[in-house]
Design an enzyme around this catalytic site. Structure first.
Site, PDB file in Angstrom:
ATOM      1  N   TYR A  36      29.124   8.108  63.790  1.00  0.00           N
ATOM      2  CA  TYR A  36      27.977   8.854  63.267  1.00  0.00           C
ATOM      3  C   TYR A  36      26.958   7.879  62.661  1.00  0.00           C
ATOM      4  CZ  TYR A  36      30.744  13.037  64.083  1.00  0.00           C
ATOM      5  OH  TYR A  36      31.471  14.035  64.678  1.00  0.00           O
ATOM      6  N   ARG A  84      33.771   8.258  53.841  1.00  0.00           N
ATOM      7  CA  ARG A  84      34.717   8.212  54.958  1.00  0.00           C
ATOM      8  C   ARG A  84      34.245   7.165  55.965  1.00  0.00           C
ATOM      9  NH1 ARG A  84      37.469  12.523  59.268  1.00  0.00           N
ATOM     10  NH2 ARG A  84      39.510  11.780  58.678  1.00  0.00           N
ATOM     11  N   GLY A 197      45.595  16.958  58.838  1.00  0.00           N
ATOM     12  CA  GLY A 197      44.788  17.757  59.752  1.00  0.00           C
ATOM     13  C   GLY A 197      45.614  18.699  60.577  1.00  0.00           C
ATOM     14  N   ARG A 198      46.109  18.188  61.719  1.00  0.00           N
ATOM     15  CA  ARG A 198      46.752  19.078  62.696  1.00  0.00           C
ATOM     16  C   ARG A 198      48.006  19.756  62.178  1.00  0.00           C
ATOM     17  NH1 ARG A 198      47.799  14.926  66.876  1.00  0.00           N
ATOM     18  NH2 ARG A 198      47.822  13.759  64.931  1.00  0.00           N
TER      19      ARG A 198
END
Ligand code: FMN
Length: 230
Positions: A36, A84, A197-198
């Site tokens: 990003y 991050r 997360g997952r």
């Protein structure tokens, strides 16, 4: 980006952070990872600028540091500001911002000085050493170099392939992995927080089961569960 684009973007980050604080959030996290915008400045693979924002590692870090400084000024001294970042990029898993602890310090040092309170080091597998010669992962090195609290992440509670391999289809199932190594690394204060997360997608009760020691009840994660999300 022209100098005026850069100035506008810095002030947009600052006003967004101010808005987040004023509507009641407890912290802001700046996304400097995964290719990003902030990461495009940090990464030599994307940053070909010939002005003060490009060139060596300190120059490539300048834009992110200016954003952090502006956000810190806008939200005040006591508001948690998380940054991050990652070595890997969505377009290049093998990319690296820093090939040595020295280069990492050239990035995270100025960011800490500019006002980062917590670093969130995005890695695909938390157990992988970041540099040769020590077992520390990216969050561990960042904590050691800056003295700031760090968040680690990556395949917690899962074995098998990591999330990018699963998205690309080369690995379909992540059986439940051992948490012993995670616990050992947290006990040794390599990092301070762990992001999950997952494991939470397949098992929303994951934190409660972990807290209560009900490890045998954890539900494994399957790639098919991602298809509802992406
Ligand atoms: C479906 C999916 C979407 C994701 N989207 C983002 C995202 O938009 N921004 C981001 O920073 N990370 C994103 N990630 C990465 C996660 O934040 C996290 O770092 C990664 O899944 C590793 O943690 P885990 O192994 O516990 O799942 C995504 C991960 C998955 C599986």
């Amino acid at each position: 980006m022209t100098d005026s684009d850069i100035a506008d973007t810095i002030s947009a980050f600052a006003s967004a952070a101010t808005a987040a604080r004023s509507i009641g959030f407890d912290a802001v996290e700046l996304h400097g990872a995964h290719g990003y915008l902030l990461d495009q400045f940090l990464w030599a693979g994307a940053n070909s600028r010939a002005d003060r924002y490009g060139g060596n590692v300190p120059a490539r870090t300048l834009f992110a540091a200016e954003v952090v400084r502006a956000v810190r000024e806008a939200v005040g001294e006591d508001f948690p500001l998380i940054f991050r970042f990652s070595q890997w990029k969505l377009q290049d898993y093998g990319a690296r911002l820093a090939s040595s602890p020295f280069e990492l310090e050239e990035i995270v040092g100025p960011l800490a000085d500019a006002g980062v309170s917590v670093f969130h080091a995005s890695t695909r597998r938390f157990w992988e050493p970041e540099f040769e010669g020590a077992s520390l992962n990216l969050a561990g090195w960042t904590r050691k170099l800056t003295g700031r609290p760090t968040i680690s992440v990556g395949s917690v509670g899962l074995g098998g392939g990591d999330f990018l391999e699963q998205l690309r289809g080369s690995s379909t199932e992540a059986p439940i992995g051992t948490l012993d190594e995670l616990v050992a690394r947290m006990r040794s204060e390599e990092f301070d927080l762990i992001a999950v997360g997952r494991a939470l997608i397949s098992d929303p009760d994951w934190p409660a089961k972990i807290r209560e020691g009900r490890w045998s009840e954890l539900q494994p994660f399957y790639k098919e569960e991602l298809q509802h999300l992406v």
